[in-house]
Design an enzyme around this catalytic site. Structure first.
Site, PDB file in Angstrom:
ATOM      1  CD  GLN A  59      38.278  -8.128  -4.441  1.00 29.63           C
ATOM      2  OE1 GLN A  59      37.890  -8.520  -5.537  1.00 29.63           O
ATOM      3  NE2 GLN A  59      37.544  -8.266  -3.356  1.00 29.63           N
ATOM      4  CD  GLU A  94      27.905 -20.475  -8.176  1.00 30.95           C
ATOM      5  OE1 GLU A  94      27.695 -20.168  -9.379  1.00 30.95           O
ATOM      6  OE2 GLU A  94      27.023 -20.416  -7.285  1.00 30.95           O
ATOM      7  CE1 TYR A 152      30.719 -11.312   2.940  1.00 30.64           C
ATOM      8  CE2 TYR A 152      30.204 -10.670   0.690  1.00 30.64           C
ATOM      9  CZ  TYR A 152      30.934 -11.418   1.582  1.00 30.64           C
ATOM     10  OH  TYR A 152      31.890 -12.288   1.117  1.00 30.64           O
ATOM     11  CE1 TYR A 206      26.679 -22.576 -15.177  1.00 32.20           C
ATOM     12  CE2 TYR A 206      26.936 -20.841 -16.797  1.00 32.20           C
ATOM     13  CZ  TYR A 206      26.996 -22.167 -16.452  1.00 32.20           C
ATOM     14  OH  TYR A 206      27.361 -23.105 -17.404  1.00 32.20           O
ATOM     15  CG  HIS A 257      33.736  -8.954  -6.940  1.00 32.33           C
ATOM     16  ND1 HIS A 257      32.422  -9.234  -6.649  1.00 32.33           N
ATOM     17  CD2 HIS A 257      34.430  -9.243  -5.803  1.00 32.33           C
ATOM     18  CE1 HIS A 257      32.330  -9.684  -5.409  1.00 32.33           C
ATOM     19  NE2 HIS A 257      33.548  -9.693  -4.878  1.00 32.33           N
TER      20      HIS A 257
END
Length: 391
Positions: A105, A264, A285, A274, A171
């Site tokens: 990523q 979200e 997963y 959060y 991420h």
């Protein structure tokens, strides 16, 4: 996965359907049940109040920003190129870009212009750099954009880094947004698929950070007195933040990918936690349960969530008049959800207003100063597309 028609064919089909009445875009009078659930059915693109006009192609485009005072946009390509797209000219490579650690990523990330761009020509960029021992981390830099026949970046200066660098290539998040008053730079920093750093106050992973434009820490940050990377923290308990956007009243919203389900959108407030990875409306997963948000009311709950996942990417506030009923909305791209989601803002509340099925992964959403909405589709043959309102 079902084979879907290419975007060009979908666009042609929607153009052919122009004579059909446009669907009503306003949110239903009572969306409470839908808003409180993880569900949101997708509407066929042919029934959308716009047609899709394909403009240009890019190799794995990740982010874009329009250049003020021009009909041009900067587009990052994940493998390490910065492109200057021009509506009335060729798409150019911008020289002077950094070397990025491309893989998984990771790679080139966000690009935004400084609030004082009209006088400073300053832009901000994020990307992934390698560290020691096969570790990686996102960084943010500022530079001067020199336009002309051979555009380039001058004076590239790194002003922030993820700390610590860790192994893996997921991420990074590295989304950027300036506060409406132009005083503060907000950075979304993912938890790097390591879970616990999102709650670790000695790491700036899994957090939203608030900095001055030069990278220094504002004296009134909620944890400024603690020093170090802790001083940078504005909010915590985040997972993979792929969109940051301020609305017209100055509220900051973020979207983030949940684990297996539980994507979200949050109203971001100073010092708020959060909850990730302690709570989530999705599960691990490997099948292990994660307690849902309502079980731990001390953590800030999302304003909206999706399960099954839509894999959110790109977030923009819309306040224009080109698309009826869209004023004061958030627009969110969806990767696995292959489309565009519209949420209407009602003070501190969001409503699930529309979701359109593009049959393509939507990576980025941007709004031009004329009120038109532009998207980047994901992948090696990613497209810059414009949403043309039906008349």
């Amino acid at each position: 996965m079902t084979n879907l028609p290419p975007l060009a064919l979908i666009a042609a089909l929607t153009i052919a359907a122009c004579s059909a009445p446009a669907a009503t875009e306003a949110a239903p009078a009572d969306t409470a049940k839908l808003d409180a659930s993880g569900a949101q059915p997708a509407t066929p693109l042919a029934d959308a109040p716009f047609t899709v006009q394909e403009i240009a192609s890019f190799n794995e485009p990740w982010a874009m920003t329009f250049v003020p005072g021009t009909r041009a946009a900067l587009v990052t390509e994940k493998s390490g190129k910065l492109k200057l797209w021009q509506e009335n000219g060729p798409t150019q490579d911008v020289a002077g870009v950094p070397t990025v650690a491309y893989g998984g990523q990771g790679g080139f990330g966000d690009v935004i212009v400084a609030p004082d761009f009209a006088t400073s020509d300053t832009i901000y960029l994020s990307w992934v750099e390698a560290g020691s021992g096969d570790t990686f981390g996102a960084v943010v830099a500022k530079a001067k954009l020199v336009q002309g026949a051979a555009p380039r970046l001058d004076g590239l200066q790194i002003i922030w880094k993820q700390d610590p660098k860790v192994t893996g290539r997921g991420h990074f998040s590295h989304r950027l947004a300036f506060s409406p008053d132009g005083k503060y730079l907000f950075i979304g920093s993912g938890e790097r698929q390591k879970f616990d750093p999102a709650q670790d106050m000695k790491a700036n992973l899994g957090k939203i950070l608030r900095l001055n434009p030069d990278g220094s820490v504002p004296a009134d940050n909620p944890f400024a007195a603690q020093g170090g990377v802790t001083a940078q923290i504005w909010s915590l308990g985040h997972r993979n933040i792929l969109g940051l956007a301020f609305d017209g009243t100055g509220k900051l919203w973020n979207q983030e990918m949940g684990p297996k389900g539980g994507d979200e959108v949050n109203l971001v407030e100073a010092k708020a936690n959060y909850g990730y990875p302690i709570v989530s409306n999705g599960d691990h997963y490997d099948g292990k349960d994660i307690p849902d948000h309502p079980t731990r009311p001390e953590f800030a709950a999302p304003k909206l969530w999706w399960n099954p996942s839509v894999s959110p990417a790109g977030l923009a506030w819309y306040d224009g008049d080109l698309y009826p009923g869209w004023k004061n909305s958030l627009l969110m791209g969806a990767l696995s959800g292959e489309g565009l989601v519209r949420m209407s803002i009602d003070g501190d509340t969001l409503h699930k207003s529309d979701r359109w099925n593009f049959g393509q992964r939507i990576r980025e959403v941007e709004v031009r100063d004329d009120g038109s909405v532009w998207l980047l589709t994901d992948g090696e043959n990613g497209k810059l597309v414009k949403l043309v309102p039906k008349r």
